[in-house]
Design a protein around this motif. Sequence first.
Motif, PDB file in Angstrom:
ATOM      1  N   TYR A 127     -16.379  -3.880 -12.366  1.00  0.00           N
ATOM      2  CA  TYR A 127     -15.263  -3.091 -11.837  1.00  0.00           C
ATOM      3  C   TYR A 127     -15.690  -1.730 -11.319  1.00  0.00           C
ATOM      4  O   TYR A 127     -14.850  -0.957 -10.851  1.00  0.00           O
ATOM      5  N   ASP A 128     -16.951  -1.390 -11.387  1.00  0.00           N
ATOM      6  CA  ASP A 128     -17.399  -0.038 -11.069  1.00  0.00           C
ATOM      7  C   ASP A 128     -17.048   0.383  -9.643  1.00  0.00           C
ATOM      8  O   ASP A 128     -16.527   1.475  -9.425  1.00  0.00           O
ATOM      9  N   ILE A 129     -17.326  -0.457  -8.674  1.00  0.00           N
ATOM     10  CA  ILE A 129     -17.067  -0.111  -7.274  1.00  0.00           C
ATOM     11  C   ILE A 129     -15.569   0.055  -7.028  1.00  0.00           C
ATOM     12  O   ILE A 129     -15.143   0.995  -6.347  1.00  0.00           O
ATOM     13  N   ALA A 130     -14.765  -0.831  -7.576  1.00  0.00           N
ATOM     14  CA  ALA A 130     -13.314  -0.748  -7.376  1.00  0.00           C
ATOM     15  C   ALA A 130     -12.742   0.537  -7.961  1.00  0.00           C
ATOM     16  O   ALA A 130     -11.899   1.193  -7.343  1.00  0.00           O
ATOM     17  N   MET A 131     -13.208   0.907  -9.151  1.00  0.00           N
ATOM     18  CA  MET A 131     -12.725   2.140  -9.770  1.00  0.00           C
ATOM     19  C   MET A 131     -13.204   3.361  -8.987  1.00  0.00           C
ATOM     20  O   MET A 131     -12.471   4.336  -8.836  1.00  0.00           O
ATOM     21  N   LEU A 132     -14.409   3.319  -8.474  1.00  0.00           N
ATOM     22  CA  LEU A 132     -14.930   4.423  -7.678  1.00  0.00           C
ATOM     23  C   LEU A 132     -14.120   4.585  -6.390  1.00  0.00           C
ATOM     24  O   LEU A 132     -13.777   5.704  -6.004  1.00  0.00           O
ATOM     25  N   ILE A 133     -13.771   3.490  -5.753  1.00  0.00           N
ATOM     26  CA  ILE A 133     -12.980   3.547  -4.520  1.00  0.00           C
ATOM     27  C   ILE A 133     -11.590   4.094  -4.798  1.00  0.00           C
ATOM     28  O   ILE A 133     -11.113   5.000  -4.104  1.00  0.00           O
ATOM     29  N   SER A 134     -10.910   3.576  -5.810  1.00  0.00           N
ATOM     30  CA  SER A 134      -9.546   4.037  -6.086  1.00  0.00           C
ATOM     31  C   SER A 134      -9.524   5.496  -6.521  1.00  0.00           C
ATOM     32  O   SER A 134      -8.647   6.262  -6.128  1.00  0.00           O
ATOM     33  N   ILE A 137     -10.075   7.733  -3.417  1.00  0.00           N
ATOM     34  CA  ILE A 137      -8.875   7.818  -2.577  1.00  0.00           C
ATOM     35  C   ILE A 137      -7.893   8.818  -3.161  1.00  0.00           C
ATOM     36  O   ILE A 137      -7.340   9.655  -2.442  1.00  0.00           O
ATOM     37  N   ALA A 138      -7.662   8.766  -4.465  1.00  0.00           N
ATOM     38  CA  ALA A 138      -6.746   9.714  -5.102  1.00  0.00           C
ATOM     39  C   ALA A 138      -7.258  11.137  -4.981  1.00  0.00           C
ATOM     40  O   ALA A 138      -6.489  12.068  -4.698  1.00  0.00           O
ATOM     41  N   PHE A 139      -8.553  11.350  -5.158  1.00  0.00           N
ATOM     42  CA  PHE A 139      -9.128  12.690  -5.076  1.00  0.00           C
ATOM     43  C   PHE A 139      -8.973  13.255  -3.672  1.00  0.00           C
ATOM     44  O   PHE A 139      -8.529  14.390  -3.492  1.00  0.00           O
ATOM     45  N   PHE A 140      -9.314  12.483  -2.651  1.00  0.00           N
ATOM     46  CA  PHE A 140      -9.232  12.988  -1.282  1.00  0.00           C
ATOM     47  C   PHE A 140      -7.788  13.143  -0.816  1.00  0.00           C
ATOM     48  O   PHE A 140      -7.497  13.995   0.016  1.00  0.00           O
ATOM     49  N   LYS A 141      -6.897  12.344  -1.370  1.00  0.00           N
ATOM     50  CA  LYS A 141      -5.475  12.525  -1.059  1.00  0.00           C
ATOM     51  C   LYS A 141      -5.013  13.889  -1.529  1.00  0.00           C
ATOM     52  O   LYS A 141      -4.288  14.593  -0.827  1.00  0.00           O
TER      53      LYS A 141
END
Length: 149
Positions: A127-134, A137-141
């Motif tokens: 799950y590492d890549i999926a958690m990093l992506i999500s 996205i929240a951080f840059f939002k």
Amino acid sequence: RASSQGITQASNLIFYKASGMIVCSMVMGILVDYSGTKYAYILVVMMAGIVSALSFLFRTALSMAIFAFVDAFFTNAILQVAPVLTAKYCGVDNFAEAYGMMFTIMTPGILTGPSAVGWIFESRGNYDIAMLISGSIAFFKCTSNISIE
């Protein structure tokens, strides 16, 4: 994820998540009353993104318990602050429509997120890549929302 790390007592993690939510309710009640609500929202969403993005670092039972508490705290904080912000910026008269629109806009991500994470897990094996992506996205939002008044 906990079971893949050898943690068999998932009920312990649920206890830590519930504790994080309870503490969040108390802290956010005070924080929203005494601080700028917009910046409190940006802070909690940004922190939720950072915690999610760094979740791959939590491998031991103790670190996963800390992650469960912190993740629940910031996830619940988002839910605590969103109605206050909606009422503040849209007014009490338009609250129902604005809140409904907010959840309508959030629905595609909520519906497609678990499927996308499942696909990433099946293709990568973790799950590492999926958690990093999500989390990213929240951080840059949040960084893009800081300048919006």
